[in-house]
Design a protein around this motif. Structure first.
Motif, PDB file in Angstrom:
ATOM      1  N   ALA A 141     -22.370  31.522  88.537  1.00  0.00           N
ATOM      2  CA  ALA A 141     -21.030  31.356  87.746  1.00  0.00           C
ATOM      3  C   ALA A 141     -20.687  29.941  88.002  1.00  0.00           C
ATOM      4  O   ALA A 141     -20.370  29.435  87.007  1.00  0.00           O
ATOM      5  CB  ALA A 141     -19.876  32.243  88.151  1.00  0.00           C
ATOM      6  N   SER A 142     -20.975  29.035  89.112  1.00  0.00           N
ATOM      7  CA  SER A 142     -20.203  27.918  89.452  1.00  0.00           C
ATOM      8  C   SER A 142     -21.204  26.741  88.174  1.00  0.00           C
ATOM      9  O   SER A 142     -20.867  25.436  88.376  1.00  0.00           O
ATOM     10  CB  SER A 142     -20.130  27.551  90.652  1.00  0.00           C
ATOM     11  N   CYS A 145     -29.341  31.456  88.671  1.00  0.00           N
ATOM     12  CA  CYS A 145     -27.945  30.780  88.262  1.00  0.00           C
ATOM     13  C   CYS A 145     -26.749  31.646  88.762  1.00  0.00           C
ATOM     14  O   CYS A 145     -26.861  32.470  88.731  1.00  0.00           O
ATOM     15  CB  CYS A 145     -27.960  30.927  86.583  1.00  0.00           C
ATOM     16  N   GLN A 147     -23.921  34.322  80.693  1.00  0.00           N
ATOM     17  CA  GLN A 147     -24.524  35.507  81.488  1.00  0.00           C
ATOM     18  C   GLN A 147     -25.272  35.136  82.678  1.00  0.00           C
ATOM     19  O   GLN A 147     -26.775  34.994  82.390  1.00  0.00           O
ATOM     20  CB  GLN A 147     -25.177  36.652  80.573  1.00  0.00           C
ATOM     21  N   PRO A 148     -24.703  34.791  83.786  1.00  0.00           N
ATOM     22  CA  PRO A 148     -25.443  34.079  84.867  1.00  0.00           C
ATOM     23  C   PRO A 148     -26.640  34.940  85.353  1.00  0.00           C
ATOM     24  O   PRO A 148     -27.791  34.683  85.958  1.00  0.00           O
ATOM     25  CB  PRO A 148     -24.685  33.681  85.874  1.00  0.00           C
ATOM     26  N   GLU A 149     -26.351  36.282  85.122  1.00  0.00           N
ATOM     27  CA  GLU A 149     -27.506  37.269  85.702  1.00  0.00           C
ATOM     28  C   GLU A 149     -28.898  37.115  84.811  1.00  0.00           C
ATOM     29  O   GLU A 149     -29.729  37.685  85.392  1.00  0.00           O
ATOM     30  CB  GLU A 149     -26.929  38.811  85.604  1.00  0.00           C
ATOM     31  N   ALA A 193     -21.991  27.095  85.372  1.00  0.00           N
ATOM     32  CA  ALA A 193     -21.615  27.098  83.884  1.00  0.00           C
ATOM     33  C   ALA A 193     -21.167  25.765  83.467  1.00  0.00           C
ATOM     34  O   ALA A 193     -21.492  25.349  82.412  1.00  0.00           O
ATOM     35  CB  ALA A 193     -20.421  28.167  83.642  1.00  0.00           C
TER      36      ALA A 193
END
Length: 146
Positions: free
Chosen positions: A11-12, A9, A49-51, A14
């Motif tokens: 950030a974009s 994933c 939390q994309p990570e 979201a």
């Protein structure tokens, strides 16, 4: 078993994930008298939390998302949403099995599902049992060892 890949994933992702969350959770939240169209999206965006999140890509499209957040005592499965058009085809079960079997971690998996959600049956089929509950949430832990 449904065909899929998990992609990292970014950030974009979201905004569309927040929309997916609103669509998928709406029936349960309305049943519980807790649906707020702004809050359902904001709550996700504040904690995104994309990570720790993977996008489920199936049938040529991004069909869902799953997050696995490590804590000291457990791996928390969060934000596990499959788009309605992809539900009922075994995709959720395939993804959950893949994530759990692919973990070499000793910590149990935990999750939170809304009271009365049909997703609870999916989790029970994959070895999750009731840990605690209240009027809104059901907390479950996996008894299966990865």
């Amino acid at each position: 078993m449904a065909d899929f890949i998990l992609r990292p994933c970014v950030a974009s992702d979201a905004a569309w994930i927040a929309e997916l969350r609103a669509v998928v959770m709406r029936p349960d939240l309305e049943r519980l008298g807790r649906f707020d169209p702004v809050r359902v999206r904001e709550r996700f965006l504040k904690g995104f939390q994309p990570e720790h999140t993977s996008v489920i890509h199936s049938d040529g499209v991004d069909a869902g998302v799953i997050a696995v957040r490590p804590e000291a005592d457990a791996l928390w499965i969060e934000h596990f949403y499959v788009a309605p058009a992809h539900q009922g085809k075994g995709l959720g079960g395939s993804v959950l099995r893949h994530v759990m079997e692919g973990s070499a971690d000793h910590r149990p998996f935990r999750l939170d599902v809304l009271q009365g959600s049909p997703a609870r049956r999916l989790y029970e089929r994959h070895g999750f049992v009731l840990e605690s509950e209240d009027a809104i949430d059901v907390f479950m832990v996996s008894t299966a060892t990865p």
